[in-house]
Design a protein around this motif. Sequence first.
Motif, mmCIF file in Angstrom:
data_model
loop_
_atom_site.group_PDB
_atom_site.id
_atom_site.type_symbol
_atom_site.label_atom_id
_atom_site.label_comp_id
_atom_site.label_asym_id
_atom_site.label_seq_id
_atom_site.Cartn_x
_atom_site.Cartn_y
_atom_site.Cartn_z
ATOM 1 N N ILE A 295 -9.503 -9.377 -5.096
ATOM 2 C CA ILE A 295 -9.346 -7.891 -5.151
ATOM 3 C C ILE A 295 -8.161 -7.376 -6.013
ATOM 4 O O ILE A 295 -7.123 -8.060 -5.923
ATOM 5 C CB ILE A 295 -9.147 -7.428 -3.573
ATOM 6 C CG1 ILE A 295 -10.337 -7.926 -2.964
ATOM 7 C CG2 ILE A 295 -8.823 -5.838 -3.654
ATOM 8 C CD1 ILE A 295 -10.256 -7.680 -1.540
ATOM 9 N N LEU A 296 -8.176 -6.758 -6.955
ATOM 10 C CA LEU A 296 -7.261 -6.160 -7.833
ATOM 11 C C LEU A 296 -6.539 -5.041 -7.528
ATOM 12 O O LEU A 296 -5.576 -4.650 -7.977
ATOM 13 C CB LEU A 296 -7.784 -6.053 -9.365
ATOM 14 C CG LEU A 296 -8.365 -7.536 -9.812
ATOM 15 C CD1 LEU A 296 -8.910 -7.256 -11.268
ATOM 16 C CD2 LEU A 296 -7.154 -8.585 -9.828
ATOM 17 N N GLY A 297 -7.270 -4.047 -6.894
ATOM 18 C CA GLY A 297 -7.080 -2.834 -6.527
ATOM 19 C C GLY A 297 -7.735 -1.946 -5.759
ATOM 20 O O GLY A 297 -9.257 -2.288 -5.627
ATOM 21 N N CYS A 298 -7.401 -1.112 -4.967
ATOM 22 C CA CYS A 298 -8.302 -0.222 -4.185
ATOM 23 C C CYS A 298 -7.624 1.096 -3.965
ATOM 24 O O CYS A 298 -6.370 1.332 -3.701
ATOM 25 C CB CYS A 298 -8.527 -0.543 -2.736
ATOM 26 S SG CYS A 298 -9.540 0.295 -1.546
ATOM 27 N N PRO B 289 0.596 -1.115 -0.102
ATOM 28 C CA PRO B 289 0.097 0.120 -0.049
ATOM 29 C C PRO B 289 0.750 1.179 0.123
ATOM 30 O O PRO B 289 2.130 1.244 0.529
ATOM 31 C CB PRO B 289 -0.752 0.019 1.519
ATOM 32 C CG PRO B 289 0.134 -0.783 2.356
ATOM 33 C CD PRO B 289 0.935 -1.868 1.262
ATOM 34 N N SER B 290 0.276 2.224 -0.673
ATOM 35 C CA SER B 290 0.954 3.484 -0.571
ATOM 36 C C SER B 290 0.072 4.720 0.082
ATOM 37 O O SER B 290 -1.219 4.470 -0.278
ATOM 38 C CB SER B 290 1.692 4.013 -1.933
ATOM 39 O OG SER B 290 0.452 4.004 -2.775
ATOM 40 N N ILE C 165 -7.649 -3.673 3.120
ATOM 41 C CA ILE C 165 -7.488 -3.988 1.781
ATOM 42 C C ILE C 165 -6.145 -5.008 1.623
ATOM 43 O O ILE C 165 -6.034 -5.986 0.924
ATOM 44 C CB ILE C 165 -7.636 -3.249 0.888
ATOM 45 C CG1 ILE C 165 -9.040 -2.119 1.100
ATOM 46 C CG2 ILE C 165 -7.365 -3.459 -0.672
ATOM 47 C CD1 ILE C 165 -9.932 -3.026 0.955
ATOM 48 N N ALA C 166 -4.915 -4.456 2.134
ATOM 49 C CA ALA C 166 -3.707 -5.117 2.355
ATOM 50 C C ALA C 166 -3.905 -6.532 2.692
ATOM 51 O O ALA C 166 -3.304 -7.441 2.253
ATOM 52 C CB ALA C 166 -2.671 -4.158 2.717
ATOM 53 N N LEU C 167 -4.613 -6.508 3.982
ATOM 54 C CA LEU C 167 -4.609 -7.897 4.597
ATOM 55 C C LEU C 167 -5.598 -8.769 3.716
ATOM 56 O O LEU C 167 -5.119 -9.799 3.650
ATOM 57 C CB LEU C 167 -5.359 -7.777 6.000
ATOM 58 C CG LEU C 167 -5.455 -8.919 6.765
ATOM 59 C CD1 LEU C 167 -4.363 -9.674 7.031
ATOM 60 C CD2 LEU C 167 -6.222 -8.707 7.884
#
Length: 466
Positions: free
Chosen positions: A402-405, A342-343, A419-421
């Motif tokens: 999940i491809l991206g958020c 994540p950034s 979302i990272a988890l």
Amino acid sequence: MSKYDLIVIGSGPGGYIAAEYAAKQGLHTLIIESDNFGGVCLNKGCIPTKTLLKSSKVLEYLVEANKYGIEGLSKEGISLNWPKIQERKNNVVKQLQNGIGGLLKSAKVEVIKGIATVLSNNTVSVNDTIIEFDKLIVATGSTPRKFTNIPGFEQGYASGKLITSDEALVLSEIPKKLTVIGGGVIGVEFATLYAGLGSQVTILQGVDRILEVLDNDISKEITSLLQKENVNIITNINLVEFKDNNVVYTINGETKVDDADVVLVSVGRVPTSDCVKQIGVNLEKNGSIITNEHMQTNFENIYAIGDCTSRIMLAHTAHKNALVAVDHILNKPNKYEPLKVPSCIYTHPEVASIGYTEEQLIEKNIPYYKGKTPMTHIGKALADGESKGFLKLLVGKEYGEILGCHIVASTASDIISEIALAMELEATIYDLTNTIHPHPTISEIVWETAKKILTDNFKDKKWFKN
């Protein structure tokens, strides 16, 4: 001659994590640091900028107090004590430096202060002393990139009119007019900071939008929000020179002169790898150390982590690199997956992102569904007066993976961890929808968006998995 199982060069967010972890796993470990504990992140990056940004945010609350029914405060009656703001920043940094020192001591990591040079694949030199090692981890970080090939820029740096992010943290006063060259993460954060503190801020960007590596919806949203805070954003410019104490640039064939009091040059960072050059460690053209998926260099017992590898230049990337490297030394499985990093950007509101952007999915021809929920739909956001922004979720069409958020929200940097988890555990849109989110919270936006994607696009599939 002293010998260690592991020597770590650099005590930044990768180095100290690697040293502490290795020592607690039984490796006789030495860390070599040329300056203060904590590296770029603690001393010249993440922590000091966020501490200053908090003062800017508090000022925003005070100025807008009337909106919350608190009267008697006026913008004219509020003053900024810049030395005190700087003092608070320094105290926070010092406390965390001491904390890292305590962690290393409790783990029984030995520490030497000095500049290290790698002499061979099993020796380093520091303070005129040669030390042997079985394994080595290089965690030497990065420095701000400077423009030195543009006429007048070297003289501008020497005069103090042109500065890098290092100097932007320790300005003697808040500039009346600040120009930021570069619309990336660091430039946008400093633009947010100083605009919030009252500076007239201009961003000069060489491409067609700021935050160009992020999802286009984030770029558009942050552009709009900055402009509402009177930040002037000028894109598609070409730098010409620094002349008569001013930046000269062209746009659409027309020459312009910028007359800011201070000009922050924020155009990326350069990896620091001098300590390994003489032994033949493979480097990229930009000086970054080349590593494999285990963080190994072309010498199997020498590893590199964090900014000096030019992998995603974030503190938590260095954390992960550190664990991957030490686990490989210990013969334990671990891996680094860039798409799961994540950034975050600490604008007001914050930005957070992970995985693919929508533009990348289109380019790669990956089938996807998307859901996008504005913060105005979230009760807690409205109650907090923090209803700017959105959450956009991208999932695979067949399985709902999940491809991206991509998030713009007051607490985006906290929400993205969910979302990272989920991505780390290979969870799907079903799992997000079936996870109970407390109400009222900002994080409910994850559930709202997941539920919408599921009900709109996966009508022939059950919510609950057998």
